[in-house]
Design a protein around this motif. Structure first.
Motif, short mmCIF file in Angstrom:
data_model
loop_
_atom_site.label_atom_id
_atom_site.label_comp_id
_atom_site.label_asym_id
_atom_site.label_seq_id
_atom_site.Cartn_x
_atom_site.Cartn_y
_atom_site.Cartn_z
N LEU A 177 -2.31 -19.08 16.23
CA LEU A 177 -2.28 -17.66 16.59
C LEU A 177 -3.31 -17.35 17.67
CD1 LEU A 177 -1.92 -15.85 13.13
CD2 LEU A 177 -0.18 -16.09 14.90
N TYR A 178 -4.39 -18.11 17.67
CA TYR A 178 -5.48 -17.88 18.63
C TYR A 178 -5.16 -18.42 20.02
CZ TYR A 178 -10.31 -17.54 20.28
OH TYR A 178 -11.45 -17.22 20.97
N THR A 179 -4.20 -19.32 20.10
CA THR A 179 -3.93 -19.99 21.38
C THR A 179 -3.38 -19.06 22.47
OG1 THR A 179 -3.56 -22.10 20.26
CG2 THR A 179 -2.67 -21.87 22.48
N PRO A 180 -2.34 -18.23 22.21
CA PRO A 180 -1.84 -17.36 23.27
C PRO A 180 -2.89 -16.34 23.70
CG PRO A 180 -0.26 -17.52 21.47
CD PRO A 180 -1.54 -18.11 20.98
N SER A 181 -2.96 -16.05 24.98
CA SER A 181 -3.87 -15.04 25.51
C SER A 181 -3.06 -13.87 26.05
CB SER A 181 -4.74 -15.63 26.63
OG SER A 181 -5.60 -16.63 26.11
N LEU A 182 -3.45 -12.67 25.66
CA LEU A 182 -2.70 -11.47 26.04
C LEU A 182 -3.61 -10.49 26.76
CD1 LEU A 182 -0.91 -11.41 22.63
CD2 LEU A 182 0.26 -11.74 24.81
N PRO A 183 -3.08 -9.74 27.74
CA PRO A 183 -3.92 -8.93 28.63
C PRO A 183 -4.32 -7.57 28.08
CG PRO A 183 -1.64 -8.78 29.33
CD PRO A 183 -1.67 -9.75 28.19
N ARG A 184 -3.65 -7.11 27.01
CA ARG A 184 -3.95 -5.78 26.47
C ARG A 184 -3.91 -5.82 24.95
NH1 ARG A 184 -3.99 -2.02 30.29
NH2 ARG A 184 -3.83 -0.32 28.80
N ILE A 185 -4.48 -4.83 24.31
CA ILE A 185 -4.42 -4.68 22.86
C ILE A 185 -3.23 -3.81 22.51
CG2 ILE A 185 -5.60 -3.70 20.84
CD1 ILE A 185 -8.25 -4.38 22.26
N GLY A 186 -2.34 -4.33 21.68
CA GLY A 186 -1.15 -3.58 21.31
C GLY A 186 -0.08 -4.50 20.73
N SER A 187 1.10 -3.94 20.49
CA SER A 187 2.21 -4.70 19.91
C SER A 187 3.10 -5.26 21.01
CB SER A 187 3.03 -3.80 18.99
OG SER A 187 2.24 -3.34 17.92
N SER A 232 -13.86 -2.28 23.15
CA SER A 232 -14.66 -1.13 22.69
C SER A 232 -13.81 0.14 22.60
CB SER A 232 -15.86 -0.91 23.62
OG SER A 232 -15.43 -0.71 24.95
N SER A 233 -12.86 0.32 23.51
CA SER A 233 -12.01 1.52 23.45
C SER A 233 -11.13 1.50 22.22
CB SER A 233 -11.16 1.66 24.72
OG SER A 233 -10.24 0.58 24.84
N TYR A 234 -10.68 0.31 21.83
CA TYR A 234 -9.87 0.20 20.61
C TYR A 234 -10.71 0.47 19.37
CZ TYR A 234 -6.94 -1.83 16.96
OH TYR A 234 -6.22 -2.02 15.81
N LEU A 235 -11.92 -0.10 19.31
CA LEU A 235 -12.79 0.13 18.17
C LEU A 235 -13.22 1.59 18.08
CD1 LEU A 235 -15.06 -3.05 18.19
CD2 LEU A 235 -13.11 -2.56 16.72
N GLU A 236 -13.40 2.24 19.21
CA GLU A 236 -13.73 3.66 19.20
C GLU A 236 -12.58 4.48 18.62
OE1 GLU A 236 -15.12 7.22 22.27
OE2 GLU A 236 -15.25 5.12 22.90
N MET A 237 -11.35 4.09 18.96
CA MET A 237 -10.18 4.76 18.38
C MET A 237 -10.15 4.58 16.87
SD MET A 237 -6.92 4.19 16.99
CE MET A 237 -6.47 2.53 17.51
N GLU A 285 -14.85 -8.32 26.44
CA GLU A 285 -14.61 -6.88 26.41
C GLU A 285 -13.25 -6.52 27.03
OE1 GLU A 285 -15.22 -2.60 26.46
OE2 GLU A 285 -15.69 -4.27 25.15
N LYS A 286 -12.89 -7.21 28.10
CA LYS A 286 -11.61 -6.93 28.77
C LYS A 286 -10.59 -8.04 28.53
CE LYS A 286 -13.68 -4.06 32.38
NZ LYS A 286 -13.81 -3.82 33.84
N GLY A 287 -10.75 -8.76 27.43
CA GLY A 287 -9.81 -9.80 27.09
C GLY A 287 -10.29 -11.17 27.55
N ALA A 321 -5.16 -8.15 19.40
CA ALA A 321 -6.36 -7.44 18.96
C ALA A 321 -7.60 -8.00 19.65
CB ALA A 321 -6.49 -7.59 17.44
N PRO A 322 -8.75 -7.32 19.51
CA PRO A 322 -9.99 -7.87 20.06
C PRO A 322 -10.25 -9.27 19.52
CG PRO A 322 -10.33 -5.59 19.41
CD PRO A 322 -8.96 -5.98 18.93
#
Length: 467
Positions: A177-187, A232-237, A285-287, A321-322
């Motif tokens: 699950l850790y292997t793929p890298s994604l540019p944003r937090i979301g589904s 940080s923006s996700y954790l703030e939410m 912080e930015k992925g 996710a982060p």
């Protein structure tokens, strides 16, 4: 004393009543027959047996057997899942992604659809291949003889080599699950046969439960197409959601004015830490961001007779996710959650630290990586773990909030006292504000209609008897 957010009893009662009555339908042949016919219409062959496979926390699964294979259809429960269409769409996308990008044994999806597409318009559904298995990882780890109605706990006398073998297989799943890298937090959303993009909000189990049991309005959640480009923006939410929950839930969530202040101070400070980027690693912080499944646990891992993994199921609430989420050791090493551990958080931590050594050894057998930090119920972990780490130790975690008041700005202190006064004024008088989805509301309306009809029929019988 361990503290955690409590569900609203009235919301819980309505949610459970809705789910229980909806599930009761599946004892009727008039419901089962159309479902079996629906499966046959999409998967040709002669079925030999059709039955309920099992009921989970959010779904019911039914299995149609053929001579050499089997097909499962899984339907979302109203009252349990308050975002059914979104949940199913997210799960279909992530399952197809995992099948394409990893070797994790995920069921192959044959068909999926919305409530309108489903048999008898029961609910959104996923139709998939059935994976044969002998037992589940949960049973292999659980204390022998533990009654089914009781919550499981890791067998304290389990053989160390066997435990390491089981942990190593779970570690392999986490590393994949850790292997793929994604540019944003979301589904994830599947764009075409070979392309997936992060385009929707990270629908989490916590979001579903806050609306289902916590009295939080659906409108307080991020919009459907909201994603996050920083940790940080996700954790703030998330910090804001904890605040919203405390403010809007009816008053069984606080015990007194000081209890309310203590919980508000924790949330203000957690939000401050998120805003100041002190909860995240600057390097990430930015992925890139990593896949995280809220519901990945031993009960969803299938084993053969040799205790080797044959399948991993229930991928709902999986999102990018982060990276810190993936760096944390999994809470399920002991099967039971820390907030539900009978001997309290400190004892859970002691036992967890002991078993973590075995898990790290198993993890290093898959890849030489180190994991740290934990995930617990908000209030307990904030005051016992997060607060002393960032603001220094105190003699009494229960009273630490008083020492932290100076860390809040004047606006936050003023706002806190207004909220405390509001909560005390509403104590035990606030009307339940439950905001379920249209699908749950529609079924509850059906229940009311049935109840009214039954009452009318009973009244007619009583009148006839009087005559």
């Amino acid at each position: 004393m361990q503290t955690k957010m409590c569900p609203d009893d009235m919301a819980w009662e309505q949610a459970e009543e809705t789910s229980d009555n909806w599930l009761a339908q599946f004892l009727e042949l008039d419901i089962l027959r159309p479902i079996a016919d629906f499966i046959l219409s999409h998967n040709r062959g002669n079925g030999t047996e059709f039955a309920i496979l099992g009921k989970g926390s959010y779904n019911i699964s039914l299995r149609l057997k053929y001579r050499s294979s089997a097909t499962v259809i899984r339907l979302s429960q109203p009252g349990a899942t308050l975002f059914p269409e979104e949940k199913v769409a997210n799960e279909v996308a992530i399952m197809r992604f995992l099948l394409d990008q990893t070797s994790i044994p995920v069921p192959f999806i044959l068909h999926s659809g919305t409530k309108k597409d489903s048999p008898l318009e029961l609910s959104p559904f996923i139709m998939m291949d059935y994976i044969e298995y002998e037992t589940k990882m949960y049973d292999a780890l659980n204390t022998p003889g533990c009654p089914k109605e009781q919550r499981g706990v890791l067998n304290p006398t389990i053989d160390e080599n066997r435990l390491e073998m089981l942990y190593q297989q779970l570690a392999d799943i986490l590393l994949q699950l850790y292997t793929p890298s994604l540019p944003r937090i979301g589904s994830l959303n599947q764009v075409d046969d070979f392309t997936w993009e992060v385009t929707r909000r990270p629908l989490s189990m916590n979001m579903n439960e806050l609306v289902r049991l916590g009295g939080l309005s659906r409108s307080r959640l991020p919009d459907l197409y909201t994603t996050f480009d920083t940790s940080s923006s996700y954790l703030e939410m998330l910090a804001s959601l904890h605040m919203e929950h405390l403010v809007h839930q009816r008053n069984d969530s606080v015990e007194s004015a000081d209890d309310c202040r203590r919980k508000l101070v924790a949330r203000y400070l957690f939000r401050k830490l998120a805003r100041d980027k002190r909860l995240t690693n600057p390097l990430f912080e930015k992925g890139p961001f990593k896949l995280w499944c809220d519901d990945l646990r031993p009960a969803n891992v299938l084993l053969n007779k040799n205790e080797q993994i044959t399948g991993v199921v229930d991928w709902e609430f999986t999102y990018a996710a982060p990276v810190e989420f993936s760096h944390a050791p999994p809470w399920w090493l002991l099967i039971e959650k820390p907030e539900l551990w009978s001997k309290g958080l400190e004892d859970w931590t002691r036992v967890f630290d002991y078993r973590l050594k075995t898990f790290l050894k198993a993890m290093k057998g898959c890849e030489d990586s180190v994991i740290q930090n934990g995930r617990f119920a908000f209030d307990a972990i904030y005051w016992q773990k997060i607060d002393p780490r960032f603001f220094g130790s105190t003699k009494n975690p229960e009273e630490a909030w008083r020492e932290r008041l100076h860390l809040l700005d004047e606006k936050e202190r003023s706002e806190m006292e207004i909220l405390v006064a509001q909560k005390l004024k509403e104590m035990n008088t606030r009307v339940l504000s439950w905001d379920p989805d249209d699908y749950t509301l529609a079924f509850r309306q059906q229940l009311k209609g049935r109840e009214q009809k039954a009452n009318e029929e009973n009244a007619k019988v009583e009148n006839d008897e009087l005559k």
